[in-house]
Each structure stands twice: as structure tokens, then as C-alpha cells.
Enzyme design. Structure first.
Site, PDB file in Angstrom:
ATOM      1  N   CYS A  71      47.034  18.850  12.045  1.00 30.58           N
ATOM      2  CA  CYS A  71      48.120  18.385  11.929  1.00 30.58           C
ATOM      3  C   CYS A  71      48.586  17.426  13.041  1.00 30.58           C
ATOM      4  CB  CYS A  71      48.597  19.655  11.067  1.00 30.58           C
ATOM      5  SG  CYS A  71      49.737  18.567  10.396  1.00 30.58           S
ATOM      6  N   CYS A 146      48.013  27.216  -6.242  1.00 31.78           N
ATOM      7  CA  CYS A 146      49.117  27.258  -5.849  1.00 31.78           C
ATOM      8  C   CYS A 146      47.989  26.255  -4.838  1.00 31.78           C
ATOM      9  CB  CYS A 146      49.617  28.386  -5.144  1.00 31.78           C
ATOM     10  SG  CYS A 146      51.383  27.656  -4.444  1.00 31.78           S
ATOM     11  N   ARG A 284      59.446  35.642  -2.970  1.00 35.42           N
ATOM     12  CA  ARG A 284      58.420  36.006  -1.980  1.00 35.42           C
ATOM     13  C   ARG A 284      58.592  36.477  -0.436  1.00 35.42           C
ATOM     14  NH1 ARG A 284      55.085  32.225  -2.776  1.00 35.42           N
ATOM     15  NH2 ARG A 284      54.902  32.961  -4.636  1.00 35.42           N
TER      16      ARG A 284
HETATM   17 FE1  SF4 Z   1      51.034  20.943   9.484  1.00 36.71          FE
HETATM   18 FE2  SF4 Z   1      51.837  22.264   7.654  1.00 36.71          FE
HETATM   19 FE3  SF4 Z   1      51.712  23.208  10.628  1.00 36.71          FE
HETATM   20 FE4  SF4 Z   1      53.274  21.868   9.723  1.00 36.71          FE
HETATM   21  S1  SF4 Z   1      53.404  23.483   8.772  1.00 36.71           S
HETATM   22  S2  SF4 Z   1      52.287  21.451  11.704  1.00 36.71           S
HETATM   23  S3  SF4 Z   1      53.073  20.095   8.048  1.00 36.71           S
HETATM   24  S4  SF4 Z   1      50.013  22.455   9.108  1.00 36.71           S
END
Ligand code: SF4
Ligand code: SAM
Ligand code: DTB
Length: 348
Positions: A71, A146, A284
Site C-alpha cells: 500500500c 462490509c 466492535r
Molecule cells: Fe494502506 Fe490501509 Fe494499511 Fe494505511 S491502514 S497502509 S491505507 S492498508
């Protein structure tokens, strides 16, 4: 912590046990709730809880990482960030059939809700047809759906709504003031913008955050305040305990200072204040249960948590596992949620 005389006299008006829904909470009121005697706080939270929820029912949810790692965002807690050195391998988006197989297994295991997460800053339009098929397929099995895919443009939120998506998870994670210390590749405002796009499309909101990132109580107050003053409370509020992962900024920082780990009682306090300020939301107890004692989890349920992730894996981190959970729920006399969630019923 001992309370001083001023705290004991409750200088701010405190909510009655009626648990009315309010969106005008002040930070001072939330600070006062946090400072209550633990016994008093739990009594209030448990009283509010049973106004709107069956206190012996827990919603069971299953998580699946449909696109793992790589990511571009730099969230300091996350093993899936390309900026981290966590050893998590990046994968492509799973194919629809495999996702539906996992959903069927979750249903067989008694799950109520199937949450699909992708390690994206935002979905690309070319990914949307497969995402739509996943939502439709999981929904057809009778599971609540979700998705958590990062930032959404208004048209993408609309596409998900038309596919029948029940919930979109998008966390604010911490107080507005602390946000920039944890994540630099997006802003708190970006988060609010996506939440608004999700709301406008008519999708239910799942929004919470992480406790135990070395934050102060004032940050926890700011975090709950931001959620409880949204124009409409999130229907679902995940409270995660940080799972410290080696190779992430926060995992490494907290490994060097073990005392920075959140105190169990302070974690339960946060759950209780979430319950009191957002009385109708599902709260949750999310990441971090694997390293939590049964007694701490039981206190969280008493404080109003009424939903958990089951199975032995979250997205990349280990989870308590079905066997352990079955033992815990049986010991506590808790059963899986059967009915509808209160805010969804109220909206019908
Ligand atoms: Fe990526 Fe989500 Fe992890 Fe942040 S929390 S690094 S946006 S996967
Ligand atoms: N990429 C999407 C996003 O950021 O919205 C979805 C996936 S992200 C993993 C979903 C949430 O998981 C984060 O907002 C954070 O609250 C939680 N999370 C991630 N890593 C965690 C960790 N190590 N410990 C606790 N919670 C974590
Ligand atoms: C949320 O608040 N917690 C879940 C869900 N939303 C997507 C994710 C927890 C992730 C825990 C760390 C991991 O598995 O990598």
C-alpha cells in the site's frame, strides 16, 4: 488513579442511563466520563448498553484481506504499508470465486458479517466490477457485507451502494491533532470526505480507530469526540488495540518502550465511553484480542462492546481463533447476535 474532589462532584452534567442519542458532546463531557470511577463508568455504560442492545448477544464478523500489502500510504501502525519493513508480501486482488468460497466458509462457521479489506489508498475504477461482484455474491449468501478499500470518490460510493453494500469501513484512527503524527500521506479531512461520500450514497458507516499507539488520554478523548459529534453516529464503531508489528514505525517504537503499551483498564474505559456517547452503535472489539486476557475481554463486553472478529486471522495479524472464542463466549453465557442492528432498524 485517584480522583480529586472536583472530579467526584461531577462538575459537568453527566448523561443519564437513558442513553439518548446526542451529536453535541463536548470534549469536557467526554473528559469527565473518562475520569469517572471505573465502577461508576462501567455501570453507566452497561445501563446505556441494555437500553438499545441485547446484553447477552455478540455479533460475529469475519475478515478477509482481498488485496494484501504494497500500500502506498504510510500509516505508522500498518504491516501492509509499502513504507514498512514487515515482511508482508504484496498480492493482487483475489478473484471473485475464491472470495465467495471464503465467505461461504465464514457463513458455515456462524458469521453474521463478512468484511473485505484491500490495502489501497483508493480503488481504481478498473477494480470496481470485481468488487461489485464480490458484494453481490456475499450478500446473496445472506451475510451482511462490509468493504474497506481506502478513499472513495462519490461515484465509487454510489456504485457500491447500487451493488447493495451494507457497510463501508473507514477509520479516523485517532484524534484530529494526532493524525499527522501517525499518517503523512493523507489528512484527517480526507478521511471525513470519504465518510461523507459513503453517507451520501446511503451506505452504513463503520468508523473507529486504534487505542495503544502511544497516545495520551486527551487523544482518546479527541478520537471519541470526533466520532460522537459526526452528524450521524457511525452504525458500527471498531475499537482496535494496536497490534505492534515489527518493521512498522509504531511496532518498532513500542517494542523499544514496552511501558507504552496501553493499560487494559484504560482500554476498557475507551470502550465504555464509546458506548455511552454512541448508544445505538455496534461497538466492535476488533484487533488486539489475541493478546488480551479473557477478563479484559469480559470487561469490554460489560462496557458495551457487542461485536468481534472471529477466526484465526484478521487481515495479516493473528486473531483469537474460533475454538478460544467458543470457550470464552460459553464461559460468559454470550450467544451470537440474531436480530438486526439497532441503528439500521431505526433507519427503516
Ligand atoms: Fe494502506 Fe490501509 Fe494499511 Fe494505511 S491502514 S497502509 S491505507 S492498508
Ligand atoms: N486501506 C484501508 C484503510 O486504511 O482504510 C483498509 C484497511 S486498514 C488495514 C483498516 C484499519 O485496520 C485501519 O484503519 C486501522 O484502524 C486497522 N489496523 C491496521 N493495522 C493495525 C494494527 N497493526 N493494529 C490495530 N489496528 C490496525
Ligand atoms: C478495523 O477497524 N479493524 C479491522 C477492520 N477494521 C478492517 C482490521 C484490523 C487489522 C489488524 C491488523 C492486521 O490484520 O494486519
Amino acid at each position: 488513579m485517584l480522583l480529586n474532589e472536583q472530579d467526584r462532584s461531577h462538575p459537568q452534567p453527566l448523561p443519564q442511563a437513558g442513553g439518548e442519542v446526542r451529536n453535541d458532546w463536548t470534549r469536557e463531557e467526554i473528559r469527565t466520563l473518562f475520569a469517572l470511577a471505573f465502577t461508576d463508568l462501567l455501570f453507566r455504560a452497561a445501563s446505556v448498553h441494555r437500553q438499545h442492545h441485547a446484553p447477552d448477544q455478540i455479533q460475529l464478523c469475519t475478515l478477509l484481506s482481498i488485496k494484501t500489502g504494497g500500500c502506498p500510504e504510510d500509516c505508522g501502525y500498518c504491516s501492509q504499508s509499502a513504507h514498512a519493513d514487515s515482511g508482508v508480501k504484496a498480492t493482487k486482488l483475489m478473484d471473485v470465486r475464491s472470495v465467495l468460497q471464503m465467505a461461504a466458509q465464514a457463513k458455515d462457521a456462524g458469521s453474521h458479517r463478512f468484511c473485505m479489506g484491500a490495502a489501497w489508498r483508493n480503488p481504481k475504477d478498473k477494480d470496481m466490477p470485481a468488487i461489485v461482484e464480490m458484494v453481490k455474491g456475499v450478500r446473496d449468501m445472506g451475510l451482511e457485507t462490509c468493504m474497506t478499500l481506502g478513499m472513495l470518490a462519490p461515484a465509487q460510493a454510489q456504485t457500491l451502494a447500487e451493488a447493495g453494500l451494507d457497510y463501508y469501513n473507514h477509520n479516523i484512527d485517532t484524534s484530529p491533532e494526532r493524525y499527522g503524527d501517525i499518517i503523512t500521506t493523507r489528512t484527517f479531512e480526507d478521511r471525513l470526505d470519504t465518510l461523507e461520500n459513503v453517507r451520501s450514497a446511503g451506505i452504513n458507516v463503520c468508523c473507529g480507530g486504534i487505542v495503544g499507539m502511544g497516545e495520551t488520554r486527551e487523544d482518546r478523548i479527541g478520537f471519541i469526540h470526533a466520532l460522537a459529534t459526526l452528524p450521524r453516529h457511525p452504525e458500527s464503531v471498531p475499537v482496535n488495540a494496536l497490534v505492534p508489528v515489527k518493521g512498522t514505525v509504531l511496532g518498532d517504537m513500542l517494542a523499544d518502550t514496552p511501558l507504552a503499551k496501553i493499560d487494559d483498564i484504560e482500554f476498557v474505559r475507551t470502550v465504555a465511553v464509546a458506548r455511552i456517547t454512541m448508544p445505538m452503535s455496534m461497538v466492535r472489539l476488533s484487533a488486539g484480542r489475541e493478546s488480551m486476557s479473557e477478563a479484559t475481554q469480559a470487561l469490554c463486553f460489560l462496557a458495551g462492546a457487542n461485536s468481534i472478529f472471529t477466526g484465526d486471522k484478521l487481515l495479516t495479524a493473528p486473531n483469537a481463533g474460533d475454538d478460544k472464542d467458543a470457550v470464552l463466549l460459553a464461559k460468559l453465557g454470550l450467544t451470537p447476535l440474531e436480530g438486526e442492528e439497532p441503528m439500521r432498524v431505526a433507519a427503516e
